[in-house]
Design a protein around this motif. Sequence first.
Motif, PDB file in Angstrom:
ATOM      1  N   MET A   1      12.626  48.698 -19.004  1.00 13.64           N
ATOM      2  CA  MET A   1      12.557  47.242 -18.908  1.00 13.64           C
ATOM      3  C   MET A   1      11.798  46.694 -20.114  1.00 13.64           C
ATOM      4  O   MET A   1      10.748  47.214 -20.489  1.00 13.64           O
ATOM      5  CB  MET A   1      11.870  46.829 -17.601  1.00 13.64           C
ATOM      6  N   PRO A   2      12.311  45.664 -20.755  1.00  9.47           N
ATOM      7  CA  PRO A   2      11.696  45.156 -21.977  1.00  9.47           C
ATOM      8  C   PRO A   2      10.438  44.340 -21.708  1.00  9.47           C
ATOM      9  O   PRO A   2      10.226  43.813 -20.626  1.00  9.47           O
ATOM     10  CB  PRO A   2      12.796  44.274 -22.577  1.00  9.47           C
ATOM     11  N   GLY A   3       9.628  44.225 -22.745  1.00 12.11           N
ATOM     12  CA  GLY A   3       8.474  43.344 -22.678  1.00 12.11           C
ATOM     13  C   GLY A   3       7.333  43.889 -21.849  1.00 12.11           C
ATOM     14  O   GLY A   3       7.249  45.072 -21.550  1.00 12.11           O
ATOM     15  N   PHE A   4       6.431  42.980 -21.495  1.00  7.92           N
ATOM     16  CA  PHE A   4       5.261  43.315 -20.690  1.00  7.92           C
ATOM     17  C   PHE A   4       5.279  42.425 -19.458  1.00  7.92           C
ATOM     18  O   PHE A   4       5.406  41.208 -19.554  1.00  7.92           O
ATOM     19  CB  PHE A   4       3.984  43.097 -21.509  1.00  7.92           C
ATOM     20  N   HIS A   5       5.098  43.024 -18.294  1.00  6.09           N
ATOM     21  CA  HIS A   5       5.293  42.304 -17.044  1.00  6.09           C
ATOM     22  C   HIS A   5       3.987  41.889 -16.357  1.00  6.09           C
ATOM     23  O   HIS A   5       3.974  40.931 -15.596  1.00  6.09           O
ATOM     24  CB  HIS A   5       6.145  43.143 -16.097  1.00  6.09           C
ATOM     25  N   HIS A   6       2.915  42.627 -16.637  1.00  5.76           N
ATOM     26  CA  HIS A   6       1.625  42.261 -16.046  1.00  5.76           C
ATOM     27  C   HIS A   6       0.556  42.436 -17.122  1.00  5.76           C
ATOM     28  O   HIS A   6       0.266  43.550 -17.562  1.00  5.76           O
ATOM     29  CB  HIS A   6       1.317  43.138 -14.835  1.00  5.76           C
ATOM     30  N   ILE A   7      -0.026  41.321 -17.546  1.00  2.00           N
ATOM     31  CA  ILE A   7      -1.059  41.320 -18.584  1.00  2.00           C
ATOM     32  C   ILE A   7      -2.430  41.155 -17.935  1.00  2.00           C
ATOM     33  O   ILE A   7      -2.619  40.282 -17.090  1.00  2.00           O
ATOM     34  CB  ILE A   7      -0.822  40.178 -19.588  1.00  2.00           C
ATOM     35  N   LEU A   8      -3.361  41.995 -18.346  1.00  2.31           N
ATOM     36  CA  LEU A   8      -4.743  41.879 -17.896  1.00  2.31           C
ATOM     37  C   LEU A   8      -5.593  41.385 -19.068  1.00  2.31           C
ATOM     38  O   LEU A   8      -5.602  41.990 -20.143  1.00  2.31           O
ATOM     39  CB  LEU A   8      -5.271  43.231 -17.405  1.00  2.31           C
ATOM     40  N   PHE A   9      -6.296  40.292 -18.849  1.00  2.51           N
ATOM     41  CA  PHE A   9      -7.154  39.701 -19.877  1.00  2.51           C
ATOM     42  C   PHE A   9      -8.599  39.763 -19.393  1.00  2.51           C
ATOM     43  O   PHE A   9      -9.029  38.926 -18.606  1.00  2.51           O
ATOM     44  CB  PHE A   9      -6.730  38.260 -20.128  1.00  2.51           C
ATOM     45  N   PRO A  10      -9.380  40.762 -19.835  1.00  9.79           N
ATOM     46  CA  PRO A  10     -10.800  40.823 -19.471  1.00  9.79           C
ATOM     47  C   PRO A  10     -11.557  39.702 -20.161  1.00  9.79           C
ATOM     48  O   PRO A  10     -11.451  39.523 -21.374  1.00  9.79           O
ATOM     49  CB  PRO A  10     -11.237  42.202 -20.000  1.00  9.79           C
ATOM     50  N   VAL A  11     -12.334  38.968 -19.404  1.00 13.16           N
ATOM     51  CA  VAL A  11     -13.006  37.768 -19.918  1.00 13.16           C
ATOM     52  C   VAL A  11     -14.513  37.919 -19.764  1.00 13.16           C
ATOM     53  O   VAL A  11     -15.017  38.189 -18.677  1.00 13.16           O
ATOM     54  CB  VAL A  11     -12.535  36.511 -19.155  1.00 13.16           C
ATOM     55  N   ASP A  12     -15.230  37.750 -20.888  1.00 16.91           N
ATOM     56  CA  ASP A  12     -16.693  37.735 -20.817  1.00 16.91           C
ATOM     57  C   ASP A  12     -17.274  36.416 -21.323  1.00 16.91           C
ATOM     58  O   ASP A  12     -18.478  36.301 -21.523  1.00 16.91           O
ATOM     59  CB  ASP A  12     -17.287  38.914 -21.596  1.00 16.91           C
ATOM     60  N   PHE A  13     -16.381  35.439 -21.561  1.00 17.82           N
ATOM     61  CA  PHE A  13     -16.752  34.085 -21.967  1.00 17.82           C
ATOM     62  C   PHE A  13     -17.372  34.026 -23.370  1.00 17.82           C
ATOM     63  O   PHE A  13     -18.003  33.030 -23.725  1.00 17.82           O
ATOM     64  CB  PHE A  13     -17.711  33.440 -20.944  1.00 17.82           C
ATOM     65  N   SER A  14     -17.217  35.069 -24.174  1.00 23.89           N
ATOM     66  CA  SER A  14     -17.745  35.075 -25.535  1.00 23.89           C
ATOM     67  C   SER A  14     -16.825  34.288 -26.462  1.00 23.89           C
ATOM     68  O   SER A  14     -15.677  33.980 -26.126  1.00 23.89           O
ATOM     69  CB  SER A  14     -17.864  36.512 -26.046  1.00 23.89           C
ATOM     70  N   ASP A  15     -17.332  33.989 -27.665  1.00 21.02           N
ATOM     71  CA  ASP A  15     -16.503  33.297 -28.665  1.00 21.02           C
ATOM     72  C   ASP A  15     -15.315  34.172 -29.066  1.00 21.02           C
ATOM     73  O   ASP A  15     -14.222  33.657 -29.319  1.00 21.02           O
ATOM     74  CB  ASP A  15     -17.339  32.960 -29.900  1.00 21.02           C
ATOM     75  N   GLN A  16     -15.531  35.498 -29.159  1.00 20.41           N
ATOM     76  CA  GLN A  16     -14.435  36.399 -29.514  1.00 20.41           C
ATOM     77  C   GLN A  16     -13.335  36.348 -28.470  1.00 20.41           C
ATOM     78  O   GLN A  16     -12.144  36.357 -28.796  1.00 20.41           O
ATOM     79  CB  GLN A  16     -14.950  37.835 -29.651  1.00 20.41           C
ATOM     80  N   CYS A  17     -13.741  36.284 -27.230  1.00 17.28           N
ATOM     81  CA  CYS A  17     -12.776  36.226 -26.134  1.00 17.28           C
ATOM     82  C   CYS A  17     -12.005  34.898 -26.168  1.00 17.28           C
ATOM     83  O   CYS A  17     -10.790  34.868 -25.938  1.00 17.28           O
ATOM     84  CB  CYS A  17     -13.514  36.394 -24.813  1.00 17.28           C
ATOM     85  N   ARG A  18     -12.703  33.833 -26.463  1.00 14.52           N
ATOM     86  CA  ARG A  18     -12.040  32.528 -26.562  1.00 14.52           C
ATOM     87  C   ARG A  18     -11.016  32.516 -27.702  1.00 14.52           C
ATOM     88  O   ARG A  18      -9.973  31.878 -27.597  1.00 14.52           O
ATOM     89  CB  ARG A  18     -13.081  31.424 -26.781  1.00 14.52           C
ATOM     90  N   ALA A  19     -11.324  33.235 -28.789  1.00 24.42           N
ATOM     91  CA  ALA A  19     -10.447  33.222 -29.954  1.00 24.42           C
ATOM     92  C   ALA A  19      -9.101  33.889 -29.692  1.00 24.42           C
ATOM     93  O   ALA A  19      -8.124  33.577 -30.373  1.00 24.42           O
ATOM     94  CB  ALA A  19     -11.146  33.918 -31.130  1.00 24.42           C
ATOM     95  N   VAL A  20      -9.032  34.797 -28.726  1.00 21.78           N
ATOM     96  CA  VAL A  20      -7.761  35.485 -28.471  1.00 21.78           C
ATOM     97  C   VAL A  20      -6.957  34.822 -27.357  1.00 21.78           C
ATOM     98  O   VAL A  20      -5.845  35.262 -27.053  1.00 21.78           O
ATOM     99  CB  VAL A  20      -7.977  36.987 -28.159  1.00 21.78           C
ATOM    100  N   ARG A  21      -7.480  33.759 -26.763  1.00 20.64           N
ATOM    101  CA  ARG A  21      -6.734  33.072 -25.706  1.00 20.64           C
ATOM    102  C   ARG A  21      -5.341  32.635 -26.146  1.00 20.64           C
ATOM    103  O   ARG A  21      -4.375  32.810 -25.381  1.00 20.64           O
ATOM    104  CB  ARG A  21      -7.517  31.857 -25.191  1.00 20.64           C
ATOM    105  N   PRO A  22      -5.169  32.082 -27.356  1.00 21.20           N
ATOM    106  CA  PRO A  22      -3.805  31.678 -27.749  1.00 21.20           C
ATOM    107  C   PRO A  22      -2.833  32.851 -27.776  1.00 21.20           C
ATOM    108  O   PRO A  22      -1.650  32.689 -27.468  1.00 21.20           O
ATOM    109  CB  PRO A  22      -4.009  31.083 -29.143  1.00 21.20           C
ATOM    110  N   PHE A  23      -3.312  34.034 -28.140  1.00 17.64           N
ATOM    111  CA  PHE A  23      -2.444  35.209 -28.179  1.00 17.64           C
ATOM    112  C   PHE A  23      -2.067  35.653 -26.768  1.00 17.64           C
ATOM    113  O   PHE A  23      -0.925  36.044 -26.519  1.00 17.64           O
ATOM    114  CB  PHE A  23      -3.140  36.353 -28.923  1.00 17.64           C
TER     115      PHE A  23
END
Length: 287
Positions: A1-23
């Motif tokens: 099956m193509p693509g990714f079906h379940h994405i996990l985004f670990p969040v620690d509320f850091s600036d680095q974490c905020r920067a990858v939100r658009p991705f």
Amino acid sequence: MPGFHHILFPVDFSDQCRAVRPFVRSMAERFHSRLTLLHSIQIPACWYGGLDAAYPIMLDLPDLEESARKELTAFFSPANEVSDRVVKPGDPATDITQFADQNDVDLIMMPTHGYGKFRGLLLGSVTAKVLHDARSNVWTATHTENPDLSKHLECKNIMAAIDLTESAVPLIHRYADVARDFNAKLRLVHAVPGASAETRYDLDQDFRSFLLQSARREIARLQTEAGTNFEVCMEGGTVSRIVREAALHHDADLILMGRGSLQETFGRLRTNAYAIIRDAPCPVLSV
């Protein structure tokens, strides 16, 4: 099956974490993925007792968890783009890998989180452990403070690192699938450390040419077996430097790296995996 079906985004509320939100948002939209946000509340060791038990730390876990859930809701909007928000007390790396294994997560997305004067030498310990232990694909990005990071949001060019082990053929197939999913141009990159251009004698130059020609023939054989004919970028030098230079030269938006190479006992990609990620000028996806 193509693509990714379940994405996990670990969040620690850091600036680095905020920067990858658009991705994260872009990836979830592209593949119509289920998206789960996970925040791990790290419990100090002394809370469990031990040498510092005489001075216990009082934690109101229910209150901390409720506060974290509210922050998660505000952290990623609109709310309807998120399928689940999970708050767990414990060790962050363990929480991430266990949740991914138990909930059919096929992609974990997180920044590297290197800090301090050793940032250029070390990955964040949580990211390094997730990269090593997780069975899922792992997307990560360094240099999240660089405003140019956003130019890689639309993935058009992919650079895929390859070694000459027996796992190369299925890995090339996987790379081809990912490039097809992104509708992106794919190039392979291979480094030959013993064939560095910084040689001093004619004999060294002859040996360098021999190593490069041998590697090129072997990659051609692997591509024939895989049924592909991707452009190959090859040079002598350290793996992370050659991958970085090729990515910069071809304006790569994503670097692919073998997922199993982080867990196998042998293979040069495993040895250089963290260096590739640290030095990458764009996000890296280990598959």
